[in-house]
Design a protein around this motif. Structure first.
Motif, PDB file in Angstrom:
ATOM      1  N   ASP A  89     -19.073  49.508  -4.697  1.00 57.01           N
ATOM      2  CA  ASP A  89     -18.436  49.821  -3.418  1.00 57.01           C
ATOM      3  C   ASP A  89     -19.161  50.915  -2.646  1.00 57.01           C
ATOM      4  OD1 ASP A  89     -16.563  47.926  -3.963  1.00 57.01           O
ATOM      5  OD2 ASP A  89     -15.020  49.323  -4.652  1.00 57.01           O
ATOM      6  N   ARG A  92     -22.473  49.657  -1.344  1.00 59.07           N
ATOM      7  CA  ARG A  92     -22.295  48.662  -0.286  1.00 59.07           C
ATOM      8  C   ARG A  92     -21.968  49.328   1.048  1.00 59.07           C
ATOM      9  NH1 ARG A  92     -18.455  44.068  -1.912  1.00 59.07           N
ATOM     10  NH2 ARG A  92     -16.804  45.618  -1.638  1.00 59.07           N
ATOM     11  N   GLU A  93     -21.107  50.330   1.019  1.00 55.89           N
ATOM     12  CA  GLU A  93     -20.779  51.035   2.266  1.00 55.89           C
ATOM     13  C   GLU A  93     -22.031  51.672   2.875  1.00 55.89           C
ATOM     14  OE1 GLU A  93     -17.688  53.794   1.486  1.00 55.89           O
ATOM     15  OE2 GLU A  93     -16.251  52.280   0.819  1.00 55.89           O
ATOM     16  N   GLU A  94     -22.860  52.220   2.024  1.00 52.25           N
ATOM     17  CA  GLU A  94     -24.097  52.846   2.506  1.00 52.25           C
ATOM     18  C   GLU A  94     -25.055  51.804   3.076  1.00 52.25           C
ATOM     19  OE1 GLU A  94     -27.968  54.226   0.235  1.00 52.25           O
ATOM     20  OE2 GLU A  94     -26.214  55.388  -0.364  1.00 52.25           O
ATOM     21  N   LEU A  96     -24.303  48.845   4.299  1.00 51.84           N
ATOM     22  CA  LEU A  96     -23.766  48.260   5.524  1.00 51.84           C
ATOM     23  C   LEU A  96     -24.068  49.112   6.750  1.00 51.84           C
ATOM     24  CD1 LEU A  96     -20.305  46.964   4.242  1.00 51.84           C
ATOM     25  CD2 LEU A  96     -22.302  45.593   4.860  1.00 51.84           C
ATOM     26  N   GLU A  97     -24.168  50.413   6.554  1.00 53.72           N
ATOM     27  CA  GLU A  97     -24.494  51.298   7.678  1.00 53.72           C
ATOM     28  C   GLU A  97     -25.909  51.078   8.178  1.00 53.72           C
ATOM     29  OE1 GLU A  97     -23.832  55.228   6.295  1.00 53.72           O
ATOM     30  OE2 GLU A  97     -21.637  55.028   6.161  1.00 53.72           O
ATOM     31  N   ASP A 122     -15.137  46.940   4.276  1.00 55.89           N
ATOM     32  CA  ASP A 122     -15.831  48.206   4.059  1.00 55.89           C
ATOM     33  C   ASP A 122     -16.501  48.748   5.320  1.00 55.89           C
ATOM     34  OD1 ASP A 122     -15.139  48.329   1.410  1.00 55.89           O
ATOM     35  OD2 ASP A 122     -16.963  47.346   0.699  1.00 55.89           O
ATOM     36  N   LEU A 123     -16.458  47.998   6.414  1.00 59.84           N
ATOM     37  CA  LEU A 123     -17.114  48.443   7.637  1.00 59.84           C
ATOM     38  C   LEU A 123     -16.273  49.475   8.376  1.00 59.84           C
ATOM     39  CD1 LEU A 123     -18.318  44.980   9.051  1.00 59.84           C
ATOM     40  CD2 LEU A 123     -19.693  46.659   7.817  1.00 59.84           C
ATOM     41  N   GLU A 124     -16.958  50.369   9.083  1.00 55.35           N
ATOM     42  CA  GLU A 124     -16.259  51.277   9.989  1.00 55.35           C
ATOM     43  C   GLU A 124     -15.649  50.468  11.130  1.00 55.35           C
ATOM     44  OE1 GLU A 124     -15.754  54.384   9.469  1.00 55.35           O
ATOM     45  OE2 GLU A 124     -17.046  54.606   7.706  1.00 55.35           O
ATOM     46  N   ARG A 128     -17.059  47.049  12.572  1.00 53.25           N
ATOM     47  CA  ARG A 128     -16.305  45.831  12.280  1.00 53.25           C
ATOM     48  C   ARG A 128     -16.053  45.025  13.546  1.00 53.25           C
ATOM     49  NH1 ARG A 128     -10.690  46.805   9.394  1.00 53.25           N
ATOM     50  NH2 ARG A 128     -12.144  47.783   7.917  1.00 53.25           N
TER      51      ARG A 128
END
Length: 466
Positions: A89, A92-94, A96-97, A122-124, A128
């Motif tokens: 997790d 993945r967040e990192e 996706l940025e 998980d997107l901001e 999103r």
């Protein structure tokens, strides 16, 4: 037929990338790091293009944030899409940025709706909105619908792509329909769900069972009952149903009983691993950490339970301080008393682990709780009776006073019985209070065994030796 004409069942393993245990080799990771340092995109794409998405996700875990930001830019869109659900997790967040929203929107279209929703979650908020706006309306609606369900529910876990057939069809109708779907077929499905005119499942036919039957056979003649999952069921309960009934897939229904999706066993394997991982971490008083967690995140997750442990440890220190006079007169007690508390703590942890596991697998409930408690109590006493003579003889010989050996032997038996009792009762009590028994049981069990271990040993020593 020559062997050259036989297509391989699976892609060959790049032995330069993976060792015999299917783990990425340090040499391969170093090659990726060197290519990232040189900014050699062609080399990075060449190194990663034949990797399985799970191996790419593993690779991301071995890299630093700076190297990940370079590598992700050179992943092919289809490989990026299949890799995203595999990532931890935090990583993945990192990642996706770092991915432009148009590329991400294209990649998500390659995924089943459940995997796509997990990534979008998980997107901001601003990212999103951009990603969803760039997606086709059908895909966007499917993802938004999945995100509308509660987190950790079957509705969030399910994939909306499902193969269904009306109950008046026969085998031939169904096979022809499947073949006509082409690219619209679900990526993975094991059963065809037979539905009534209101789209409510009335049974299921496995793909293997379908192919065995003559074309004229009616689906209602070969369908089997199905285990329906409701959209609001907790994912842990869903995993339990799959495990208990050995399911490969199951239909998901809404409040009106209509078929809205399916859950397959590959999703359940992930859930079982996730739940087991959480329980193991919580037993140690550790928050949900992964390879992408930062030092501040790890510290914030661990400090609270260490603080609780500090408070509970003060109880044991208070007992020692209370019997300070006894310890001053018989110094040998200071060296021996940690043995009683340490072994009691280990015995309590053993009983606790077995009990938490039994609760998690639903092997333990009110019908057998009393029997389980007395079984562990007898086990604790038996362990104490086995170890006490050995410890008593050793302590008596070392201290030169056989009364000291008798005191520590008696304390050992009593503390192991208490440890076993607390190891069972603590998680049972937390479960009865609707609390997660894995979260804080270990802290209370350790505190109790330390407290009573010191109290019993030093109390008996005061009565017998002074």
């Amino acid at each position: 037929m020559s062997t050259d004409a036989i297509a391989p069942l699976a892609p060959e393993i790049d032995h330069e990338a993976l060792d015999e245990d299917y783990v990425l080799t340090p040499a391969f990771v170093e090659k990726v790091v060197d290519a990232a340092d040189d900014g050699d995109g062609a080399r990075l794409r060449d190194l990663t293009e034949d990797l399985h998405p799970a191996d790419v996700a593993d690779l991301m875990g071995f890299l630093t944030a700076e190297h990940r930001s370079v590598v992700v830019q050179w992943l092919a869109p289809d490989l990026l899409a299949e890799t995203l659900p595999e990532l931890d997790d935090g990583i993945r967040e990192e990642v996706l940025e770092r991915v432009p929203h148009l590329i991400l929107a294209e990649a998500l279209q390659e995924l089943d709706s459940d995997d796509a929703a997990a990534v979008v979650e998980d997107l901001e908020d601003d990212q999103r909105e951009k990603v969803l706006a760039a997606m086709p309306e059908v895909d966007r609606a499917a993802i938004e619908s999945s995100l509308g369900y509660a987190e950790d529910s079957a509705g969030r876990l399910m994939q909306r792509e499902v193969m269904a057939a009306p109950q008046f069809w026969n085998v031939g109708d169904t096979i022809d329909h499947i073949r006509a779907q082409g690219e619209d077929l679900p990526e993975l499905f094991f059963d065809i769900y037979v539905v009534d005119p209101l789209n409510r499942p009335v049974g299921g036919v496995s793909v293997s069972g379908l192919l065995r039957m003559p074309r004229a056979t009616k689906l209602t003649d070969i369908m089997e009952p199905v285990n329906e999952i409701t959209v609001d069921q907790d994912q842990e309960e869903v995993a339990y149903i799959f495990e208990k009934y050995h399911l490969i897939s199951a239909p998901v229904i809404d409040s009106a009983g209509r078929l809205v999706g399916q859950i397959t066993v590959d999703d359940i394997v992930n859930i079982i691993q996730e739940e087991n991982r959480e329980d193991i971490l919580r037993l140690a008083g550790v928050s949900d950490e992964d390879r992408g967690s930062t030092v501040p995140e790890i510290v914030r997750g661990r400090v609270p339970w260490l603080a609780v442990n500090l408070l509970t440890a003060s109880l044991g220190a208070g007992v020692i301080a209370f019997f300070g006079g006894t310890i001053e007169q018989i110094v040998a007690l200071a060296a021996l008393m940690p043995i009683v508390s340490a072994i009691g703590g280990n015995a309590g942890t053993q009983a606790l682990t077995v009990t938490v596991r039994a609760l998690a697998t639903r092997e333990l409930n009110s019908s057998n709780a009393r029997r389980t408690f007395f079984r562990e109590l007898v086990v604790g006493l038996a362990n104490g009776l086995v170890l006490a003579p050995l410890l008593g003889l050793g302590a008596g010989w070392w201290s030169g006073d056989w009364r000291v050996g008798g005191v520590i032997a008696a304390a050992m038996v009593l503390n192991l019985a208490i440890a076993a009792s607390v190891g069972v009762l603590t998680p049972l009590t937390l479960s009865k209070l609707k609390q997660d028994p894995a979260v804080s049981s270990a802290v209370f069990v350790t505190a109790t065994t330390d407290f009573f271990g010191f109290l019993i040993f030093l109390g008996l020593a005061t009565v017998v030796l002074l």
